[in-house]
Design an enzyme around this catalytic site. Structure first.
Site, PDB file in Angstrom:
ATOM      1  N   HIS A   9       0.850  -1.197   0.000  1.00 55.00           N
ATOM      2  CA  HIS A   9       0.000   0.000   0.000  1.00 55.00           C
ATOM      3  C   HIS A   9       0.880   1.240   0.000  1.00 55.00           C
ATOM      4  O   HIS A   9       1.901   1.289   0.713  1.00 55.00           O
ATOM      5  CB  HIS A   9      -0.917  -0.005   1.222  1.00 55.00           C
ATOM      6  CG  HIS A   9      -1.871   1.141   1.274  1.00 55.00           C
ATOM      7  ND1 HIS A   9      -2.830   1.349   0.310  1.00 55.00           N
ATOM      8  CD2 HIS A   9      -2.013   2.168   2.178  1.00 55.00           C
ATOM      9  CE1 HIS A   9      -3.544   2.428   0.617  1.00 55.00           C
ATOM     10  NE2 HIS A   9      -3.049   2.942   1.741  1.00 55.00           N
TER      11      HIS A   9
ATOM     12  N   ASP B  60      -3.643   9.152   3.380  1.00 60.67           N
ATOM     13  CA  ASP B  60      -3.843   7.732   3.077  1.00 60.67           C
ATOM     14  C   ASP B  60      -5.192   7.602   2.378  1.00 60.67           C
ATOM     15  O   ASP B  60      -6.218   8.007   2.915  1.00 60.67           O
ATOM     16  CB  ASP B  60      -3.813   6.906   4.350  1.00 60.67           C
ATOM     17  CG  ASP B  60      -3.814   5.410   4.074  1.00 60.67           C
ATOM     18  OD1 ASP B  60      -4.122   5.007   2.933  1.00 60.67           O
ATOM     19  OD2 ASP B  60      -3.533   4.638   5.014  1.00 60.67           O
TER      20      ASP B  60
ATOM     21  N   CYS C  97      -4.025   2.699  -5.128  1.00 62.54           N
ATOM     22  CA  CYS C  97      -3.410   3.502  -4.059  1.00 62.54           C
ATOM     23  C   CYS C  97      -2.218   4.295  -4.580  1.00 62.54           C
ATOM     24  O   CYS C  97      -2.003   5.448  -4.177  1.00 62.54           O
ATOM     25  CB  CYS C  97      -2.985   2.610  -2.901  1.00 62.54           C
ATOM     26  SG  CYS C  97      -1.843   1.286  -3.374  1.00 62.54           S
TER      27      CYS C  97
END
Length: 505
Positions: A396, A413, A464
């Site tokens: 990630h 995030d 991501c």
């Protein structure tokens, strides 16, 4: 009235007892005297006794009754000098009979007080409330002279206000009424009238003012005149306000207009659509036929981009380090070409945080100390507004920002995660970096550590990396994150097109 007793014998009783003792043959304790001396002594003692008793009684004149007539008005009295002279003579000793006389006189004074209070109560109904006129009952001066206890000093004025409540039968029911009485006259003032005066004062109409008190003018008329005066004042204030506003408008017109340059909407540059030729070029570069071919080379970072590396920009693929580092390098070159359109930023590559956190306690400044020298960067890291740090967490991607412009350490995030260790490590690094490059100690107590929540969220498990590089793109433009998950396919093609432009350059 009880009888008074005395330890002293009167003069007559003494001689009677003396003769009684002599006639019955008793032996007297007194020395015997001759007939001539005895008679002389008896006459002398009798005259002395008569003189002492008569002298005392003669000091008290015949008492007169305290009231020669019925009192019809309140009378104030004061214990004057005549009362003091009457009670006791100077230099004389009071006998029990004298005390009894004084007691009788004080009792009469108490009765006089009761009669006076009764007279005051009767005078309450003398003056009607509606007429509001003073009615004074004058006493006969000849009769007043008999009262020695009343002070005749006209220079002294004593006034006592008594507030009382009484129940009266009015209209078939008992009503409690309050009254105020003044003891210096027979005037009775109704409390309700005073209350009316207070009410008028509350409305700003004082009836006690001789200039405005006019019994001929109705009350509503006086209220109306007062309101008209207030309206006139408000109208004057409103006129002054309008006048000042017009003056301000006139001064504004005299000022030269400011030349404001139109602000270009930079968001249009973020969503420039690709042409058909550009779409065909991207599709061909992402095909399997170009997997082993080097499609572009980034000179500043020395990274070669082959077809196989570029495959990570296909839909559903994860971004790799080479594509991310090349794209962040392109953002820095874009700033150098147009510094007026972008903030002054520095973009660390994806290996920086791995080096910084690879040490004892998860921190190692010495491993990255030489990454930011003036000679290597060509500019000072401490002069940058924002410093971007890519964070890779296994599978990630996230973004951390040292926001010197707003004095914040920010963490972005796309899945809403938080990592305090990252922000703490970057705060410690920035302190060491400032100390190493400038020799100064920086205080970060006022800086904020922020986990940005108002940002576009990732709705799948593979975009991501694209979210992370676009966070850096929009933050370096100093604009809001105005994109969403729906823009991810376009951003993938757009990133591939910008990398392929290096081949033409």
């Amino acid at each position: 009235m009880g009888a008074l007793t005395s330890n002293r014998k009167r003069g007559d009783d003494y001689f009677k007892n003396l003769l009684f003792d002599q006639s019955h043959g008793h032996i007297s304790k007194k020395p015997k005297l001759s007939a001539s001396m005895s008679q002389t002594t008896v006459d002398t003692n009798r005259a002395a006794a008569a003189n002492s008793v008569a002298a005392r009684i003669a000091q008290y004149p015949d008492r007169k009754l305290g009231f020669t007539r019925k009192v019809h008005a309140p009378v104030n009295h004061r214990f004057g000098s005549s009362f003091k002279n009457t009670v006791s003579a100077a230099g004389s000793r009071e006998s029990p009979s004298d005390k009894m006389g004084k007691f009788s006189f004080l009792s009469r004074l108490l009765n006089f007080e009761k009669l006076k209070d009764s007279a005051l109560r009767s005078t309450r109904y003398i003056a009607p409330v509606k007429q509001k006129e003073k009615e004074v009952i004058e006493l006969d001066s000849s009769e007043d002279q008999d009262f020695d206890v009343v002070s005749n000093d006209s220079s002294i004025e004593e006034v006592e206000i008594v507030d009382s409540q009484e129940r009266r039968w009015k209209g078939g029911e008992w009503v409690v009424e309050k009254e105020v009485r003044s003891l210096d006259s027979s005037v009775v003032t109704d409390v309700s009238n005073a209350a009316k005066v207070d009410d008028l004062k509350n409305y700003g109409l004082s009836l006690l003012d001789p200039m405005t008190d006019d019994s001929e003018v109705p009350l509503y008329k006086r209220w109306y005149d007062s309101i008209k005066k207030s309206d006139a004042k408000l109208a004057h204030i409103s006129f002054n306000i309008d006048l000042q506003e017009k003056r301000a408008q006139g001064l504004q017109l005299l000022r030269p207009p400011k030349k404001e340059e139109p602000i270009k909407d930079v968001t249009e540059e973020c969503f420039v659509p690709l042409t058909h030729d550009e779409k065909d070029e991207v599709s061909l570069a992402l095909s399997n036929s170009y997997r082993r071919k080097v499609l572009a080379t980034h000179a500043n970072s020395g990274i070669d981009i082959s077809g196989e590396i570029l495959q990570c920009l296909r839909p559903g693929a994860w971004l790799n380090d080479e594509v991310i580092n090349v794209y962040l390098g392109l953002l820095k070159e874009r700033e150098n070409r147009a510094p007026e359109k972008f903030l002054k930023c520095h973009f660390f590559n994806t290996f920086f945080y791995k080096k910084l956190s690879n040490g004892r306690g998860g921190y190692n400044f010495q491993s990255v100390r030489r990454w930011t020298t003036q000679r290597k960067l060509g500019y000072s890291l401490l002069e940058c507004d924002k410093i971007f740090v890519p964070i890779h967490k296994g599978n990630h991607w996230c973004l951390a920002v040292i926001n010197k412009k707003d004095e914040k350490f920010q963490y972005l995030d796309s899945l809403g995660g938080r990592d305090y260790q990252v922000l703490n490590a970057l705060a410690k690094y920035f302190v060491d970096e400032v100390k190493d490059k400038s020799g100064k100690d920086i205080d970060l107590n006022s800086w904020e550590k922020e986990f940005v929540t108002e940002l576009p969220e990732q709705l799948n498990g593979y975009d991501c990396g694209v979210f992370m590089i676009k966070y850096a793109d929009f933050y370096s433009r100093d604009i809001g994150l105005c994109f969403s998950q729906d823009h991810m396919p376009y951003f993938r093609q757009r990133t591939a097109k910008e990398i392929l432009k290096l081949r033409a350059d």
